[in-house]
Design an enzyme around this catalytic site. Structure first.
Site, short mmCIF file in Angstrom:
data_model
loop_
_atom_site.label_atom_id
_atom_site.label_comp_id
_atom_site.label_asym_id
_atom_site.label_seq_id
_atom_site.Cartn_x
_atom_site.Cartn_y
_atom_site.Cartn_z
CG ASP A 160 68.64 -95.14 -22.52
OD1 ASP A 160 68.71 -94.60 -21.41
OD2 ASP A 160 69.54 -95.04 -23.38
CE LYS A 196 71.65 -93.73 -21.09
NZ LYS A 196 71.91 -93.42 -22.51
CB CYS A 248 72.51 -96.64 -24.27
SG CYS A 248 72.22 -95.16 -25.27
#
EC number: 3.5.1.110
Length: 245
Positions: free
Chosen positions: A41, A150, A183
């Site tokens: 991310d 995702k 995450c």
């Protein structure tokens, strides 16, 4: 490095020598062919001023060195033939993938909560196709890299990640990115339960929240779910033989 090394992955006798990565709580024997570098991310949402985390009140002022270190790790991985996999977190512009009030994600996602508090941001935060969703300019995927979208904290949830790994014989996951305590840790934990060996390069990660969140996440990972190493150790371990990084 006096401690005996744990063997990561299945250590197939395929003629490819294993490397020993200096890590905590003990060294880890890994083969490049069974290893992937995972970049979690690294989007404007999480690493840039004006992105979602910044707008939600989280400090992103110290993400610059993390970006530099991730670039260094990516270069070493590519040179060693280790796949580089980028996660990109977010949802369709209508936020159907985010779930409605019947989903805990609707209630706990700080991006969704921020947009409800500030309706003028609706459609901007973590919306696919927008600036917030884009990977930062300094970390654009290179030819041969893999990008996996995702929609939840864990990269294993409703994504192609597990299939991508298994089809390539990957057993060892080396994690970088943001956020360590959300995450990164969520994906590593899920990987642990799917029999993947997870390593975090601590200096290539950044937390969402105060520093103790980073330290708590690293403690949990080292103690219960995986191993902790550094970018320099990763680069040295997987440098071409006779060519230290």
């Amino acid at each position: 490095m006096n401690a005996s090394a744990t063997v990561a992955g299945v250590d197939l006798p395929d003629g490819q020598p294993a490397r020993v990565l200096h890590a905590r709580p003990e060294p880890l024997r890994m083969k490049p062919g069974e290893t992937a570098l995972v970049v979690v991310d690294m989007q404007n949402a999480y690493a840039s001023l004006g992105g979602y985390l910044d707008l939600a009140g989280f400090d992103v002022s110290s993400t610059g060195p993390v970006i530099v270190n991730i670039n260094k790790a990516c270069a070493a991985a590519r040179a060693a033939g280790i796949p580089v996999i980028f996660f990109q977190n977010g949802w369709d512009p209508a936020y159907v993938e985010a779930g409605g009030p019947g989903s805990p994600n609707w209630h706990k996602s700080n991006a969704l909560k921020t947009m409800r508090k500030r309706p003028e941001l609706e459609g901007q935060l973590l919306a696919k196709g927008g600036w917030d969703y884009q990977l930062v300019d300094e970390l654009k995927p290179q030819p041969g890299d893999i990008v996996v979208p995702k929609i939840r904290y864990s990269g294993f949830f409703n994504s192609s990640f597990d299939s991508v790994l298994r089809s390539r014989g990957i057993r060892n996951l080396v994690f970088t990115g943001i956020a360590t305590n959300v995450c990164v840790e969520s994906t590593l934990r899920d990987g642990f339960h799917l029999e993947y060996f997870g390593v975090v390069l601590a200096d290539a990660t950044h937390q969402a929240g105060p520093d103790f969140a980073q330290q708590a996440a690293l403690f949990n990972i080292e103690t219960f779910f995986g191993w902790i190493s550094s970018v320099d150790d990763f680069c040295t371990t997987f440098s071409p033989v006779g060519q230290p990084s």
